[in-house]
Design a protein around this motif. Structure first.
Motif, PDB file in Angstrom:
ATOM      1  N   ASP A 238       0.823  -1.214   0.000  1.00 24.93           N
ATOM      2  CA  ASP A 238       0.000   0.000   0.000  1.00 24.93           C
ATOM      3  C   ASP A 238       0.858   1.266   0.000  1.00 24.93           C
ATOM      4  O   ASP A 238       0.343   2.378   0.120  1.00 24.93           O
ATOM      5  N   MET A 239       2.177   1.098  -0.191  1.00 21.78           N
ATOM      6  CA  MET A 239       3.103   2.227  -0.094  1.00 21.78           C
ATOM      7  C   MET A 239       3.581   2.631  -1.491  1.00 21.78           C
ATOM      8  O   MET A 239       4.700   2.318  -1.918  1.00 21.78           O
ATOM      9  N   ASP A 240       2.733   3.320  -2.231  1.00 27.54           N
ATOM     10  CA  ASP A 240       3.076   3.750  -3.586  1.00 27.54           C
ATOM     11  C   ASP A 240       4.121   4.867  -3.546  1.00 27.54           C
ATOM     12  O   ASP A 240       3.959   5.855  -2.826  1.00 27.54           O
ATOM     13  N   TYR A 241       5.158   4.731  -4.355  1.00 27.23           N
ATOM     14  CA  TYR A 241       6.275   5.671  -4.301  1.00 27.23           C
ATOM     15  C   TYR A 241       5.828   7.106  -4.585  1.00 27.23           C
ATOM     16  O   TYR A 241       6.135   8.025  -3.807  1.00 27.23           O
ATOM     17  N   ALA A 242       5.142   7.339  -5.683  1.00 26.34           N
ATOM     18  CA  ALA A 242       4.783   8.705  -6.073  1.00 26.34           C
ATOM     19  C   ALA A 242       3.831   9.334  -5.063  1.00 26.34           C
ATOM     20  O   ALA A 242       3.948  10.525  -4.736  1.00 26.34           O
ATOM     21  N   THR A 243       2.888   8.546  -4.553  1.00 27.26           N
ATOM     22  CA  THR A 243       1.953   9.068  -3.554  1.00 27.26           C
ATOM     23  C   THR A 243       2.690   9.481  -2.297  1.00 27.26           C
ATOM     24  O   THR A 243       2.449  10.558  -1.735  1.00 27.26           O
ATOM     25  N   LEU A 244       3.604   8.640  -1.844  1.00 24.64           N
ATOM     26  CA  LEU A 244       4.386   8.972  -0.659  1.00 24.64           C
ATOM     27  C   LEU A 244       5.242  10.212  -0.894  1.00 24.64           C
ATOM     28  O   LEU A 244       5.294  11.120  -0.050  1.00 24.64           O
ATOM     29  N   ALA A 245       5.915  10.266  -2.037  1.00 25.70           N
ATOM     30  CA  ALA A 245       6.791  11.400  -2.326  1.00 25.70           C
ATOM     31  C   ALA A 245       6.026  12.714  -2.340  1.00 25.70           C
ATOM     32  O   ALA A 245       6.564  13.768  -1.972  1.00 25.70           O
ATOM     33  N   ALA A 246       4.751  12.662  -2.751  1.00 23.55           N
ATOM     34  CA  ALA A 246       3.947  13.876  -2.856  1.00 23.55           C
ATOM     35  C   ALA A 246       3.264  14.274  -1.553  1.00 23.55           C
ATOM     36  O   ALA A 246       2.871  15.435  -1.388  1.00 23.55           O
ATOM     37  N   THR A 247       3.143  13.331  -0.605  1.00 21.35           N
ATOM     38  CA  THR A 247       2.330  13.611   0.581  1.00 21.35           C
ATOM     39  C   THR A 247       3.088  13.554   1.899  1.00 21.35           C
ATOM     40  O   THR A 247       2.576  14.035   2.916  1.00 21.35           O
ATOM     41  N   LEU A 248       4.274  12.988   1.917  1.00 21.71           N
ATOM     42  CA  LEU A 248       5.028  12.909   3.171  1.00 21.71           C
ATOM     43  C   LEU A 248       5.486  14.298   3.602  1.00 21.71           C
ATOM     44  O   LEU A 248       5.752  15.165   2.760  1.00 21.71           O
ATOM     45  N   PRO A 249       5.609  14.516   4.894  1.00 22.98           N
ATOM     46  CA  PRO A 249       6.089  15.823   5.368  1.00 22.98           C
ATOM     47  C   PRO A 249       7.554  16.034   4.989  1.00 22.98           C
ATOM     48  O   PRO A 249       8.279  15.067   4.705  1.00 22.98           O
ATOM     49  N   PRO A 250       8.007  17.289   4.977  1.00 21.94           N
ATOM     50  CA  PRO A 250       9.407  17.559   4.639  1.00 21.94           C
ATOM     51  C   PRO A 250      10.358  16.765   5.525  1.00 21.94           C
ATOM     52  O   PRO A 250      10.143  16.626   6.727  1.00 21.94           O
ATOM     53  N   GLY A 251      11.398  16.230   4.905  1.00 26.25           N
ATOM     54  CA  GLY A 251      12.396  15.476   5.646  1.00 26.25           C
ATOM     55  C   GLY A 251      12.154  13.979   5.681  1.00 26.25           C
ATOM     56  O   GLY A 251      13.010  13.230   6.138  1.00 26.25           O
ATOM     57  N   ILE A 252      10.984  13.521   5.208  1.00 23.31           N
ATOM     58  CA  ILE A 252      10.680  12.095   5.154  1.00 23.31           C
ATOM     59  C   ILE A 252      10.410  11.734   3.697  1.00 23.31           C
ATOM     60  O   ILE A 252       9.653  12.421   3.009  1.00 23.31           O
ATOM     61  N   GLU A 253      11.012  10.648   3.222  1.00 19.00           N
ATOM     62  CA  GLU A 253      10.872  10.252   1.826  1.00 19.00           C
ATOM     63  C   GLU A 253      10.892   8.740   1.697  1.00 19.00           C
ATOM     64  O   GLU A 253      11.470   8.039   2.533  1.00 19.00           O
ATOM     65  N   PRO A 254      10.278   8.189   0.644  1.00 19.98           N
ATOM     66  CA  PRO A 254      10.368   6.747   0.419  1.00 19.98           C
ATOM     67  C   PRO A 254      11.720   6.387  -0.176  1.00 19.98           C
ATOM     68  O   PRO A 254      12.268   7.113  -1.014  1.00 19.98           O
ATOM     69  N   GLY A 255      12.279   5.265   0.251  1.00 22.41           N
ATOM     70  CA  GLY A 255      13.476   4.749  -0.387  1.00 22.41           C
ATOM     71  C   GLY A 255      13.109   3.968  -1.629  1.00 22.41           C
ATOM     72  O   GLY A 255      11.935   3.747  -1.945  1.00 22.41           O
ATOM     73  N   TYR A 256      14.126   3.507  -2.346  1.00 22.67           N
ATOM     74  CA  TYR A 256      13.906   2.665  -3.517  1.00 22.67           C
ATOM     75  C   TYR A 256      15.155   1.822  -3.742  1.00 22.67           C
ATOM     76  O   TYR A 256      16.257   2.179  -3.316  1.00 22.67           O
ATOM     77  N   ASP A 257      14.986   0.705  -4.405  1.00 22.38           N
ATOM     78  CA  ASP A 257      16.108  -0.199  -4.667  1.00 22.38           C
ATOM     79  C   ASP A 257      17.158   0.516  -5.501  1.00 22.38           C
ATOM     80  O   ASP A 257      16.847   1.099  -6.547  1.00 22.38           O
ATOM     81  N   GLY A 258      18.406   0.490  -5.026  1.00 23.70           N
ATOM     82  CA  GLY A 258      19.496   1.145  -5.738  1.00 23.70           C
ATOM     83  C   GLY A 258      19.812   2.540  -5.238  1.00 23.70           C
ATOM     84  O   GLY A 258      20.790   3.142  -5.698  1.00 23.70           O
ATOM     85  N   MET A 259      19.037   3.052  -4.320  1.00 22.91           N
ATOM     86  CA  MET A 259      19.284   4.384  -3.751  1.00 22.91           C
ATOM     87  C   MET A 259      20.619   4.389  -3.008  1.00 22.91           C
ATOM     88  O   MET A 259      20.939   3.458  -2.281  1.00 22.91           O
ATOM     89  N   VAL A 260      21.407   5.442  -3.191  1.00 22.97           N
ATOM     90  CA  VAL A 260      22.701   5.569  -2.535  1.00 22.97           C
ATOM     91  C   VAL A 260      22.686   6.787  -1.603  1.00 22.97           C
ATOM     92  O   VAL A 260      22.248   7.880  -1.999  1.00 22.97           O
ATOM     93  N   ILE A 261      23.161   6.594  -0.377  1.00 22.15           N
ATOM     94  CA  ILE A 261      23.168   7.627   0.651  1.00 22.15           C
ATOM     95  C   ILE A 261      24.615   7.853   1.085  1.00 22.15           C
ATOM     96  O   ILE A 261      25.356   6.876   1.300  1.00 22.15           O
ATOM     97  N   GLU A 262      25.004   9.088   1.232  1.00 20.09           N
ATOM     98  CA  GLU A 262      26.359   9.393   1.666  1.00 20.09           C
ATOM     99  C   GLU A 262      26.396   9.636   3.180  1.00 20.09           C
ATOM    100  O   GLU A 262      25.508  10.278   3.727  1.00 20.09           O
TER     101      GLU A 262
END
Length: 266
Positions: A238-262
């Motif tokens: 039930d966790m659609d990427y685009a829906t989450l990206a558009a509705t989550l509060p600032p500072g919170i985001e969905p991850g995805y396979d292959g995402m790289v964090i420094e």
């Protein structure tokens, strides 16, 4: 010291799409099948530093995860717990042994090692040269509240409540990774104080789950910790990427396979 974290997989225990669907091509739940970031393998990460690479969990898709992200060598592995979606790729360690030309150091708590020995007893038998026809893992017992140097990184171990069993989270420098958790004891939650980036379990935005955090819980945790950046993982259907990206509060985001964090150890 600088390091990176690659999210190899960000899906729940069944991945996404799940087996099924009207035509047998997969059940995407409420997620858009045309959004490539909704395609999720089982939760796992690699921490890469100049001194080595630490793999967290051996997901069923480990071979595909490593090749997709062009990761050709692993120097150590840490298991968060013994649920199948986090250990079923353990046989792939055989090839990692060959690339390392040595048994691979492994880290987990005693409970997890006991279960792994029951399911994969052959991986813990003494190694006899030459070559590797089976995985060979050297066991190191770790526990919540401890810190260990692994691959040249100081890794802090965080105890977690996964509902029916405990699991392990970890902190490296200014980043923490906490998959498969629905509750923290106060002393373990305190070990997350001051983090900059947090990759955290968030299976659903629906009602509370018996073994995983939901979005309301994550928001409460974030309000207490105030990390600059929070990235959701172990996400369900039930966790659609685009829906989450558009509705989550600032500072919170969905991850995805292959995402790289420094990250940074300082």
């Amino acid at each position: 010291m600088k390091f990176t974290i690659t999210l190899l997989g960000t899906g729940g225990s069944a991945g996404l799409p799940q087996i099924g669907g009207e035509d047998g091509g997969g059940d995407w739940g409420q997620c858009d099948p045309h959004e490539p970031r909704n395609a999720r393998t089982r939760a796992s990460i690699v921490i890469s530093a100049p001194s080595g690479r630490l793999l967290i969990d051996t997901a069923p898709e480990l071979r595909l995860q490593l090749t997709a992200n062009r990761i050709g060598r692993i120097d150590a592995v840490l298991f968060t717990h013994a649920h199948a979606d986090h250990i079923a790729g353990l046989d792939e360690v055989r090839i990692l042994n060959r690339l390392l030309d040595a048994p691979i150091p492994g880290y987990s708590d005693e409970r997890t090692w006991q279960e792994l020995r029951q399911r994969f007893d052959y991986a813990f038998k003494p190694w006899q040269k030459p070559g590797f026809y089976r995985p060979v893992i050297e066991t190191n017992v770790i526990a919540p509240g401890e810190s260990h140097e692994i691959c040249g990184l100081k890794v802090g171990i965080i105890g977690q409540d996964h509902g029916f069993i405990p699991s392990l989270g970890l902190r490296v420098g200014n980043i923490a990774y906490c998959t498969d958790v629905m509750r923290f004891a106060d002393d373990q939650f305190a070990r997350l104080a001051g983090i900059d980036t947090w990759v955290v379990d968030c299976f659903t935005h629906g009602p509370r789950h018996p073994t995983h955090a939901n979005l309301d819980q994550v928001k409460d945790w974030v309000a207490a910790l105030r990390p600059r950046r929070t990235i959701l993982t172990h996400m369900g259907p039930d966790m659609d990427y685009a829906t989450l990206a558009a509705t989550l509060p600032p500072g919170i985001e969905p991850g995805y396979d292959g995402m790289v964090i420094e990250g940074d150890m300082t």
